[in-house]
Design an enzyme around this catalytic site. Sequence first.
Site, PDB file in Angstrom:
ATOM      1  N   CYS B  79       0.810  -1.215   0.000  1.00  0.00           N
ATOM      2  CA  CYS B  79       0.000   0.000   0.000  1.00  0.00           C
ATOM      3  C   CYS B  79       0.847   1.270   0.000  1.00  0.00           C
ATOM      4  O   CYS B  79       0.329   2.355  -0.241  1.00  0.00           O
ATOM      5  CB  CYS B  79      -0.921   0.024   1.220  1.00  0.00           C
ATOM      6  SG  CYS B  79      -1.782  -1.529   1.492  1.00  0.00           S
ATOM      7  N   CYS B 209     -14.035  -0.947   6.245  1.00  0.00           N
ATOM      8  CA  CYS B 209     -12.887  -1.496   5.534  1.00  0.00           C
ATOM      9  C   CYS B 209     -12.815  -0.825   4.172  1.00  0.00           C
ATOM     10  O   CYS B 209     -13.826  -0.759   3.466  1.00  0.00           O
ATOM     11  CB  CYS B 209     -13.041  -2.999   5.330  1.00  0.00           C
ATOM     12  SG  CYS B 209     -13.408  -3.924   6.839  1.00  0.00           S
ATOM     13  N   HIS B 347      -9.031   2.437  -2.444  1.00  0.00           N
ATOM     14  CA  HIS B 347      -7.621   2.135  -2.219  1.00  0.00           C
ATOM     15  C   HIS B 347      -7.041   1.253  -3.318  1.00  0.00           C
ATOM     16  O   HIS B 347      -6.941   0.028  -3.147  1.00  0.00           O
ATOM     17  CB  HIS B 347      -7.464   1.458  -0.855  1.00  0.00           C
ATOM     18  CG  HIS B 347      -6.050   1.173  -0.466  1.00  0.00           C
ATOM     19  ND1 HIS B 347      -4.976   1.950  -0.867  1.00  0.00           N
ATOM     20  CD2 HIS B 347      -5.518   0.173   0.291  1.00  0.00           C
ATOM     21  CE1 HIS B 347      -3.863   1.447  -0.385  1.00  0.00           C
ATOM     22  NE2 HIS B 347      -4.151   0.371   0.327  1.00  0.00           N
TER      23      HIS B 347
END
Lengths: 128, 406
Positions: B79, B209, B347
């Site tokens: 990430c 999430c 994301h």
Amino acid sequence: MKSKQESLITRVNAPARIDNKINAIKCNNCGNIRYPQRTYCNRCQGTDFSPILFEPKGEVITFSSTYKRKATDEQRIFGSARLYTEDGKASIAISGTFDVKGIDDLKIGDKVELVPNDKFNIFKKIEE
Amino acid sequence: MRNVAVVGAGMSPFGRLDALMYQEIGRPAVNDAIENAGIDRKMIESCYYGTCGGVGVGHEIMSEAGITGIPITRVVNACSSGSNAFRLAFMDIASGMSDCVMAMGIEKMKNVSMGVVGGGTRFQIEAKAYSYGSPMPSGGGGGMPAGFAFMGRMHMKQYGSTKEDFANIVVKSRRNGSKNPKAEFQNPMTLDEVLDDVMINDPLTRSQCCPRTDGAAAVVLMSEDFVKKHHIDTPIWVKGSAMGSNMAGGNDRRYYEDTGKWYGPGIVTDYLTTQKVYKMAKVEPKDFYDRGFVECHDCFSVSELVHYEDFGFCKKGEGPDMINDGVVEIDGDLPINPSGGLLSVGHPLGATGTRQVAEIYWQMTKDKEVAKRQVPDKHLDLGLQHTLGQPGMGFTNVMHVFSRDL
């Protein structure tokens, strides 16, 4: 004579538990504990170890519930428990599932014990 | 070390982009960044691109954008790939190697196996399950949400935080995301909707999430000499850059050896890297209350809450007060994630870091991109960017501090 591959293997063919106690090793140079066992210390790179056993009883560190893909899936409660040596001087965190009905049946700090099992870490609550 | 500035940014919409190839997502982001910077694309001397799954796509994207013959480097750090790419671009210029560099991030995740973008080797799964022999827990052998669910439960036990505290992070995120036309999720959610959502790993419901998302973001960096030479009006200066890592579980043996205790519940590498980036930028946490804002890695509701504490914005255990008292709202004392963060924007692993830098650049230059979610001027002097990656056994994080002033 070992083959090229065999000479690089760092896994140790040792039982995960002895008498249901966690079968770890302790570096004689720096005191680092290694579990599962390996041929080297991942802190000081030492290769001289002594056995160290952790009792199967300890307490819950943390836990959560598993993801259910379908409503009919069985939900499990899993997390980590802290286990200690017999003299209480060292501890280790071990992950596993908790043998309880649901998320509300467990609290951080509950006393638990590892169920004898060759494959999985399953903790049972010790009812006080 | 030379001074380096961000001079332009571009971003694709984030969301489900199944019908698009990598090049169709990335090329517009690159072109928008070049246009935003107001430069000739031939000025770009090198490119670093963050992506976990897109092997070779950066080269293709740059070629389709008419930029060839330059060094192009793929950066893979889970990430933190995009912000790691940005850091390398910064170092490229700061060291004197280049004057104008592009940092890009891109990811397609909606129809790609997680095994491609971030699977686990046997060693990694083993280390997570057995905490590397330490007395503190790691991910427990579970996936990403589980590790943060564990952390959340420990926070609740130790500090009395509640499920509602974590869920309120999402309420704030969705409120900001509703003002971001490029966010994946633009629908506000109430507290009850967040709490009643599908349970993933208790106490984390689905909306707590971040989603796996497709998207790209690119930024252009320049040396101070180049900024002056090409009369760039609104450079945003990189005042600090730092990176760190720790072993599985958010803990680190070195911290334990230095202090005699394990860190947590929280993420020790965030705490330690923050010290480094603050020192380099010559700032303190209170400076952000006075004149700054933050884009941080809210991969889960729990993670944003512990970031407040790890970054020194409040004491350990006081994170809930920051969200519940409105401190971190866009018009609050310390705006955090005005974009909507990972929880709302989405994301795409490789793109998140450069997306955060783009947001900070647009906020500080009052670009029309952020018109609906503009941070008040008094908080635009300083920007803190942060990503937290889990490339296998531990965490790796990257942080930058930005300033309008040189």
